[in-house]
Motif scaffolding. Structure first.
Motif, PDB file in Angstrom:
ATOM      1  N   LYS A   5      -9.324   9.278   5.253  1.00 38.46           N
ATOM      2  CA  LYS A   5      -8.583   8.479   4.067  1.00 38.46           C
ATOM      3  C   LYS A   5      -8.983   7.459   3.077  1.00 38.46           C
ATOM      4  O   LYS A   5      -8.175   6.571   1.774  1.00 38.46           O
ATOM      5  CB  LYS A   5      -7.788   7.852   4.873  1.00 38.46           C
ATOM      6  N   SER A  58      -8.935  -2.379   7.215  1.00 36.94           N
ATOM      7  CA  SER A  58      -7.138  -2.431   7.450  1.00 36.94           C
ATOM      8  C   SER A  58      -7.033  -2.872   7.794  1.00 36.94           C
ATOM      9  O   SER A  58      -6.873  -3.988   9.251  1.00 36.94           O
ATOM     10  CB  SER A  58      -7.332  -0.727   8.240  1.00 36.94           C
ATOM     11  N   ASN A  82      -4.776  11.432   1.102  1.00 44.22           N
ATOM     12  CA  ASN A  82      -4.197   9.512   0.709  1.00 44.22           C
ATOM     13  C   ASN A  82      -2.883  10.876  -0.573  1.00 44.22           C
ATOM     14  O   ASN A  82      -2.771  11.791  -0.764  1.00 44.22           O
ATOM     15  CB  ASN A  82      -4.774   9.389  -0.074  1.00 44.22           C
ATOM     16  N   GLN A 107      -3.061   1.712   5.496  1.00 43.57           N
ATOM     17  CA  GLN A 107      -4.426   2.303   5.048  1.00 43.57           C
ATOM     18  C   GLN A 107      -6.023   1.044   4.946  1.00 43.57           C
ATOM     19  O   GLN A 107      -6.325   0.392   5.113  1.00 43.57           O
ATOM     20  CB  GLN A 107      -3.617   1.919   3.077  1.00 43.57           C
TER      21      GLN A 107
END
Length: 357
Positions: free
Chosen positions: A181, A169, A253, A22
Motif C-alpha cells: 500500500k 505508519s 489503495n 496508512q
C-alpha cells in the motif's frame, strides 16, 4: 458529482476511510544517511526518532531540502546488509529525554543521550547501565503478563524504505498496513529514469486544502505563470475523464484518476474571425485540435498526488508529488519528485536537432 462515471459503487465510496492505517513519507533516505546520528520527524503531532540500521545499497540516492537526484540502486550488491530504519517515539521512558539526540550502538539499537538506556527496533529496553539486569527483568515481566509494553519500553512505529523515501505508519505496529500500500513510482524501477527531489515546509495550511491545491491544474497558469499547466486543464469540447478504484483489496489503495488530452486550453491562439460568422458564435472558443499526448492527474489517498504527461508512445516528462500529514496542527512537509528519463531527453534533443537542420 466529481466522480461521475466512476467505477466505484456508492456503498464502497461511502465507507469510512481510516487515515491512520496508512503509510506516510517522513523524510528522504539520503537526509537520514547524511545525518551523523538519529533525526527527529513528526507524524500526526507525535515526535519520532529515526535511525538507520544496516548499510544502504550501492548506487546513487541523493536528496535534500535543496534538491537532489534519486537513481535506482544496483541490484547486484548481494554482499550489502539489508537497510532498515529504527522508528521510536522520541521520548525515553526513563526521564523523557529525546532519543533523536542519542546515538546508534554497534548492535543497531538506539541509545538515550541522558543515562544511556538502550532500545531495540521493537522499542524494548535492552540495557540500563546503572542497573544491570533490570531491562531483562522488565521484559520477562512483560511476557509473563502478556502485556504489549512495560515501564521501560517505548513505542515503536512500523517503518519502511521505498524508492528513496522513508515511510511510517501511525497505526499500531502489529497492525501495520501491507507494504504493497506504499505508493510507488514504477518508472524509478526502470533503467534510465531519475528523480529530482525537493522538500518544502508549510505552516498554517489545512491538509485537504493542500491536496486540493496540488491536484488543481487551473491555477498554475496564473499563480505560477507557467504555461505547461494549461495542458492539464479541461475545457469546452475536451472534458476530463474521471475514473476511480475503490481499494477494497487489502493490498490496494483507493485511487481517483483524471485524464485529458494534453492540449492548451487557455493559451492556444484564437481562431481567425470569419466575416460570415455571427457575433455570438465568434465569442465562443472552438475546441482545441486533437492531441496525441495525454495528461493524467492521480490522487491516491492518503498522500500521493501524481501529475503525468505522456506522448503517443507513452513517453515524456513526468512529475509526482507526495504530501505527508506530519502534523495535525497545520504543519505540512511537502515532498516533490520530478521524474524524467534519459531516453525521452535524448529523443527530444534529437528531434530538436533535426527540426533545426
Amino acid at each position: 458529482s466529481p466522480l461521475a462515471g466512476s467505477s466505484s459503487s456508492s456503498s464502497s465510496s461511502s465507507s469510512p476511510y481510516d487515515w491512520r492505517s496508512q503509510w506516510f513519507p517522513v523524510c528522504y533516505l539520503e537526509d537520514l544517511q547524511q545525518s551523523p546520528g538519529p533525526i527527529r520527524v513528526s507524524l500526526f503531532d507525535k515526535p519520532v526518532a529515526l535511525a538507520l540500521k544496516g548499510k544502504a545499497k550501492k548506487g546513487k540516492t541523493k536528496s535534500s531540502s535543496g534538491g537532489g537526484v534519486f537513481e535506482k540502486p544496483d541490484d547486484d550488491d548481494d554482499d550489502d546488509d539489508e537497510l532498515s530504519v529504527i522508528a521510536l517515539a522520541d521520548q525515553c521512558s526513563h526521564r523523557g529525554a529525546a532519543l533523536s539526540e542519542g546515538r546508534v550502538t554497534a548492535s543497531g539499537c538506539l541509545q538515550c543521550p541522558y543515562h544511556a538506556w538502550t532500545f531495540d527496533a521493537n522499542g524494548s529496553c535492552v540495557a540500563i547501565p546503572h542497573s544491570p539486569g533490570a531491562a531483562a527483568r522488565e521484559e520477562a515481566a512483560k511476557k509473563a503478563s502478556s502485556s504489549s509494553s512495560c515501564r521501560t519500553s517505548v513505542r515503536a512505529y512500523a517503518s519502511a524504505v521505498s524508492q528513496g523515501l522513508v515511510w511510517l505508519s501511525p497505526s499500531p505496529r502489529e497492525r501495520a498496513p501491507p507494504l504493497s500500500k506504499i505508493p510507488s513510482l514504477p518508472e524509478l524501477d526502470l533503467p534510465g529514469w531519475t528523480s529530482d527531489d525537493f522538500l518544502r515546509d508549510f505552516d498554517g495550511i489545512d491538509f485537504p486544502l493542500l491536496v486540493h491545491n496540488v491536484a488543481d491544474p487551473d491555477h498554475g497558469l496564473f499563480a505560477h505563470q507557467t504555461s505547461s499547466f494549461d495542458s492539464f486543464s479541461a475545457g469546452a469540447g475536451m472534458p476530463m475523464r474521471v475514473s476511480s478504484r475503490d481499494g477494497r483489496k487489502e493490498s490496494e489503495n483507493r485511487r481517483i484518476v483524471g485524464r485529458v488530452e494534453a492540449a492548451p486550453v487557455l493559451t492556444r491562439a484564437p481562431a481567425p474571425a470569419s466575416a460570415s460568422s455571427s457575433s455570438s458564435s465568434s465569442s465562443s472558443s472552438p475546441p482545441p485540435p486533437p492531441s496525441s499526448s495525454v495528461a493524467e492527474l492521480v490522487f491516491e489517498p492518503p498522500c500521493h498526488v501524481r501529475w503525468a504527461r505522456m506522448d503517443g508512445n507513452a513517453e515524456g516528462g513526468e512529475e509526482a508529488k507526495f504530501i505527508a500529514a506530519v502534523s495535525e496542527k497545520k504543519k505540512r512537509v511537502f515532498f516533490s519528485r520530478f521524474l524524467s528519463s534519459s531516453s525521452s531527453s535524448s529523443s527530444s534533443s534529437s528531434s530538436s536537432s533535426s527540426s533545426s537542420s
